[in-house]
Design a protein around this motif. Structure first.
Motif, PDB file in Angstrom:
ATOM      1  N   SER A   1       6.924  12.820  -3.386  1.00  0.00           N
ATOM      2  CA  SER A   1       7.223  12.648  -1.959  1.00  0.00           C
ATOM      3  C   SER A   1       5.985  12.616  -1.074  1.00  0.00           C
ATOM      4  O   SER A   1       6.105  12.487   0.144  1.00  0.00           O
ATOM      5  N   VAL A   2       4.785  12.702  -1.658  1.00  0.00           N
ATOM      6  CA  VAL A   2       3.584  12.814  -0.822  1.00  0.00           C
ATOM      7  C   VAL A   2       3.205  11.504  -0.149  1.00  0.00           C
ATOM      8  O   VAL A   2       2.493  11.495   0.857  1.00  0.00           O
ATOM      9  N   SER A   3       3.679  10.361  -0.676  1.00  0.00           N
ATOM     10  CA  SER A   3       3.318   9.078  -0.074  1.00  0.00           C
ATOM     11  C   SER A   3       4.537   8.182   0.048  1.00  0.00           C
ATOM     12  O   SER A   3       5.542   8.385  -0.640  1.00  0.00           O
ATOM     13  N   ILE A   4       4.436   7.190   0.926  1.00  0.00           N
ATOM     14  CA  ILE A   4       5.516   6.226   1.124  1.00  0.00           C
ATOM     15  C   ILE A   4       4.929   4.817   1.108  1.00  0.00           C
ATOM     16  O   ILE A   4       3.764   4.610   1.457  1.00  0.00           O
ATOM     17  N   GLY A   5       5.728   3.840   0.698  1.00  0.00           N
ATOM     18  CA  GLY A   5       5.273   2.468   0.623  1.00  0.00           C
ATOM     19  C   GLY A   5       5.234   1.796   1.979  1.00  0.00           C
ATOM     20  O   GLY A   5       6.001   2.141   2.883  1.00  0.00           O
TER      21      GLY A   5
ATOM     22  N   ILE B   1       0.850  -1.186   0.000  1.00  0.00           N
ATOM     23  CA  ILE B   1       0.000   0.000   0.000  1.00  0.00           C
ATOM     24  C   ILE B   1       0.891   1.243   0.000  1.00  0.00           C
ATOM     25  O   ILE B   1       2.110   1.158   0.185  1.00  0.00           O
ATOM     26  N   ARG B   2       0.270   2.388  -0.212  1.00  0.00           N
ATOM     27  CA  ARG B   2       0.953   3.665  -0.080  1.00  0.00           C
ATOM     28  C   ARG B   2       0.200   4.496   0.940  1.00  0.00           C
ATOM     29  O   ARG B   2      -1.025   4.640   0.860  1.00  0.00           O
ATOM     30  N   ILE B   3       0.911   4.999   1.936  1.00  0.00           N
ATOM     31  CA  ILE B   3       0.289   5.877   2.917  1.00  0.00           C
ATOM     32  C   ILE B   3       0.787   7.295   2.686  1.00  0.00           C
ATOM     33  O   ILE B   3       1.913   7.500   2.210  1.00  0.00           O
ATOM     34  N   PHE B   4      -0.049   8.275   3.030  1.00  0.00           N
ATOM     35  CA  PHE B   4       0.288   9.666   2.760  1.00  0.00           C
ATOM     36  C   PHE B   4       0.909  10.313   3.995  1.00  0.00           C
ATOM     37  O   PHE B   4       0.461  10.101   5.125  1.00  0.00           O
TER      38      PHE B   4
END
Length: 214
Positions: free
Chosen positions: A71-75, A51-54
């Motif tokens: 850069s707005v989200s990370i895995g 998933i990607r979280i913000f």
């Protein structure tokens, strides 16, 4: 015309006979297909462990900057599950790879089961000739923490037959397509539409410094 179960299955199991309606060779309409997920006129899609979280640092994002947008989200790996907080929005990756021929379009729609619970899935449109594993938006509209896990049946995909074939030059596979053949996450490419990039912004900044030094 909406495809029914036996038509969907035929385009998965006997896809080679549809060679003429594919850009670069026929492929199974749905990769990672499971017969148990096939409904009368749709197919239940599931999610991977990715998933990607913000980020929640409340930054100002310049939509013309590829670096800032990316850069707005990370895995995040959710093999052990993930607790989706109230009012939290994430991106989930489909297990299924969708290989669209030139004579079909498709739509992903929420499941009634989750809509009634307050778990909202974003809609998704698939153009003719698109191929890839889509990342979908998932929003917890409740005041409760909802736990999600890999292989959850999160939505359903519906395929529709086109009355006419699209113009070949306008097919997704023949355009400068942003998300074609996506397997690993590809972030928003909004900066491409705005005609600017981080590089050009840096160039402008360096040029202004040099001008002030003259």
């Amino acid at each position: 015309m909406v495809l029914v179960d036996n038509q969907i299955r035929d385009r998965v199991k006997d896809f080679k006979k549809y060679e003429k309606v594919y850009c670069n060779g026929a492929k199974a309409l749905i990769e990672n297909f499971q017969d148990k997920n096939l409904q009368s006129a749709s197919y239940d899609i599931t999610i991977t462990n990715k998933i990607r979280i913000f980020r929640d640092d409340y930054r100002k994002i310049n939509l013309s900057s590829d670096i800032e947008v990316d850069s707005v989200s990370i895995g995040r790996d959710i093999s052990l599950g993930y607790e989706l907080k109230p009012n939290e929005y994430i991106l989930v990756q489909m297990n299924e790879c969708i290989n669209m021929p030139n004579d079909l379009i498709a739509h992903i729609r929420p499941r009634t089961t989750f809509t009634r619970l307050g778990l909202i899935l974003s809609d998704q449109h698939f153009n003719p000739s698109y191929c890839g594993m889509v990342h979908l938006g998932l929003y917890n509209a409740t005041k409760s923490i909802l736990e999600i896990k890999p292989n959850l049946k999160i939505g359903q995909i519906v395929f529709e037959k086109l009355d006419l074939m699209p113009d070949e030059d306008n097919l997704y596979c023949n355009k400068d397509s942003k998300y074609q053949n996506e397997k690993e996450f590809i972030g928003s490419k909004i900066y491409d539409e705005l005609g600017s990039s981080e590089k050009s912004l840096v160039d402008e900044y360096v040029a202004s410094i040099l001008n002030n030094l003259k």
